[in-house]
Design a protein around this motif. Structure first.
Motif, PDB file in Angstrom:
ATOM      1  N   LEU A   1       0.826  -1.213   0.000  1.00 12.56           N
ATOM      2  CA  LEU A   1       0.000   0.000   0.000  1.00 12.56           C
ATOM      3  C   LEU A   1       0.857   1.259   0.000  1.00 12.56           C
ATOM      4  N   PHE A   2       1.918   1.248   0.813  1.00 12.71           N
ATOM      5  CA  PHE A   2       2.736   2.464   0.935  1.00 12.71           C
ATOM      6  C   PHE A   2       3.971   2.422   0.037  1.00 12.71           C
TER       7      PHE A   2
ATOM      8  N   THR B   1      -9.917  -6.156   6.923  1.00 12.61           N
ATOM      9  CA  THR B   1     -10.921  -5.906   5.887  1.00 12.61           C
ATOM     10  C   THR B   1     -10.548  -4.653   5.092  1.00 12.61           C
ATOM     11  N   PHE B   2     -10.077  -3.633   5.823  1.00 14.17           N
ATOM     12  CA  PHE B   2      -9.617  -2.418   5.151  1.00 14.17           C
ATOM     13  C   PHE B   2      -8.491  -2.745   4.177  1.00 14.17           C
ATOM     14  N   LEU B   3      -7.485  -3.469   4.678  1.00 16.09           N
ATOM     15  CA  LEU B   3      -6.321  -3.787   3.835  1.00 16.09           C
ATOM     16  C   LEU B   3      -6.706  -4.687   2.663  1.00 16.09           C
TER      17      LEU B   3
ATOM     18  N   ASN C   1      -9.536  -4.758   1.004  1.00 17.96           N
ATOM     19  CA  ASN C   1     -10.126  -3.919  -0.039  1.00 17.96           C
ATOM     20  C   ASN C   1      -9.104  -2.977  -0.659  1.00 17.96           C
ATOM     21  N   ALA C   2      -8.193  -2.485   0.163  1.00 21.63           N
ATOM     22  CA  ALA C   2      -7.169  -1.558  -0.342  1.00 21.63           C
ATOM     23  C   ALA C   2      -6.299  -2.235  -1.395  1.00 21.63           C
TER      24      ALA C   2
ATOM     25  N   LYS D   1      -6.976  -5.036  -3.083  1.00 20.24           N
ATOM     26  CA  LYS D   1      -7.814  -5.396  -4.239  1.00 20.24           C
ATOM     27  C   LYS D   1      -7.935  -4.189  -5.176  1.00 20.24           C
ATOM     28  N   GLU D   2      -8.090  -3.009  -4.587  1.00 25.05           N
ATOM     29  CA  GLU D   2      -8.168  -1.792  -5.397  1.00 25.05           C
ATOM     30  C   GLU D   2      -6.862  -1.581  -6.173  1.00 25.05           C
TER      31      GLU D   2
ATOM     32  N   LEU E   1      -6.483  -3.718  -9.229  1.00 21.13           N
ATOM     33  CA  LEU E   1      -7.272  -3.299 -10.391  1.00 21.13           C
ATOM     34  C   LEU E   1      -6.525  -2.291 -11.251  1.00 21.13           C
TER      35      LEU E   1
END
Lengths: 290, 290
Positions: B190-191, B278-280, B282-283, B285-286, B289
């Motif tokens: 993510l980062f 759950t946050f991570l 979805n993050a 998965k985004e 994409l």
């Protein structure tokens, strides 16, 4: 009326331009002498159409106005407010700031005070120019029971794209806006997307829902109606980049402390868990460092 | 021994190179014929030093080995395993996969089976080349009580930088590794930071702690000792980019479902809240994409 618009950012320029169009005499107060000189000389522009401000001053040098709108970031508010209290102590004020950290400041003032929220999508494209990208409203409510005549003159103006609407309760007004900001700003900044993407991507949609739900829990408001409202604002500002995303892109300090930080502190004070907001708080602080 | 190393990724190449150095006869099984041809012709390289594999095969074409190590992603495991069951049904297997989704597959096998975890930091730099960036261990434990002679020969080898260590309980071994992966992988992806940054940045440090704590809660293990372990692995692999970050950079599907997804499902099954995972989930998965 003589109206002072304090703040030469996106919201300040947008507001000044429409007030001039309505026929008011506007003094724009900006932070830097550079910006003041530029707007005095070349005017401002909205959607590539020039507008002329009656007077441009630096926001340490206030005069009495019939009415003043504060379109500054919470970070800058304290400084601006101390000059106003000294130099224009009787001017009625409308605060158009994000967050709820300024509630205490507003409640201590002795002049007529209103709190408001801006639902427009607006993009600053240059030192004095903006593009109005999402039509919304400015909603406001009185904070004290002092003279309310001035602001009433703004309500019911015939502009379709720049409406003022009065509400009953400033706390719920600010609460709603806080939850919108807490949902939209950190997520758009973290994923570097325009507001609308929060509804278009199924994963971001779920994340936005999670953030909104936790905020509602912390502040004790109904998720159902709030989520409907949040989604409507996202749709209105779908093509807009949030202020927090812009701040991250331009390596400026964000309003995170007034928004997500405020919610984390509220949650801690109430003993309410806030894992998602705490996550986002640290995530955006990390982005601010880089 | 004749050892089969299944997987031509970073871990497979690293493992093959060290086993050859120990004097074993290694057959490397890779997914693509292109990679097979290349390694047959030019050998592999570790830390810019060439090594030669005795035989390179495509991983649909297995022969009996004294022992086989599975260094493939969970995503590819099912396919590889069905070929092995058909073509080399008696070969003892050591699974070096992330996640815990393969536990059921392992438990159903009739040959000797071990489960292991890799703590090395390793970077693949080309089709057959790797750099060993963080010295760790391969830890393993038996999954069934069948013949355990083969793997014992690897324990106590004299290499300082490539040790095999036996543990008692494969479930706790995989649990530990799962929590390491669940903490390190999504945050670094993510980062977009190297593993070490999770301890160097105070904000990421706090986020890593939050993730680890939630994982411990879901799996019912002690946070104190687990957090110590997670931090030690992060330090060992500080200069490494996690596999998930690499997958995101190269626009490949990540192992998110086997790691964070597994934890979310576990949490849901136990009625345990998992907001951070759950946050991570979805993050990432985004990010997949885009």
């Amino acid at each position: 009326m003589n109206i002072g618009v304090v703040g030469g950012g996106a919201v300040g320029l947008l507001t000044a331009s429409y007030l001039i169009e309505m026929g008011h005499k506007v003094t724009l107060y900006v932070r830097s002498e550079t910006q003041a000189v530029h707007i005095r000389e070349f005017g401002g522009s909205r959607d590539r159409k020039q507008f002329y401000v009656d007077e441009v001053r630096v926001s340490t040098n206030f005069k009495d106005e019939d009415f003043m709108m504060l379109c500054v970031k919470t970070i800058a508010l304290e400084e601006v407010l101390s000059s106003i209290i000294e130099q224009a102590p009787n001017t009625p004020l409308l605060f158009l700031c994000n967050g709820m950290a300024h509630i205490r400041m507003m409640e201590e003032l002795t002049q007529p005070v209103y709190a408001g929220v801006v639902e427009h999508g607006v993009l600053r494209t240059g030192i004095g120019s903006v593009v109005h990208r999402g039509v919304g409203r400015i909603r406001f409510a009185p904070v004290n029971e002092l003279d309310q005549r001035f602001i009433q003159q703004l309500v019911g103006n015939e502009m379709k794209c720049f409406k003022f609407e009065q509400s009953e309760d400033y706390r719920s007004l600010l609460t709603e806006k806080l939850i919108v900001n807490a949902t939209v700003n950190p997520l758009t900044a973290l994923f570097k997307v325009k507001n609308g993407q929060l509804l278009n991507s199924p994963h971001l949609h779920q994340l936005a829902r999670m953030v909104c739900e936790e905020c509602c829990g912390i502040l004790g408001v109904s998720m159902d109606s709030m989520w409907t409202y949040v989604q409507s604002v996202i749709r209105q500002t779908a093509n807009n980049e949030s202020s927090m995303l812009k701040d991250i892109r331009h390596e400026r300090k964000t309003e995170l402390d007034a928004i997500t930080g405020y919610l984390c502190a509220e949650a801690a004070a109430k003993g309410f868990p806030s894992p998602i907001n705490t996550f986002l708080y640290n995530a955006i602080k990390e982005l601010e460092l880089n």
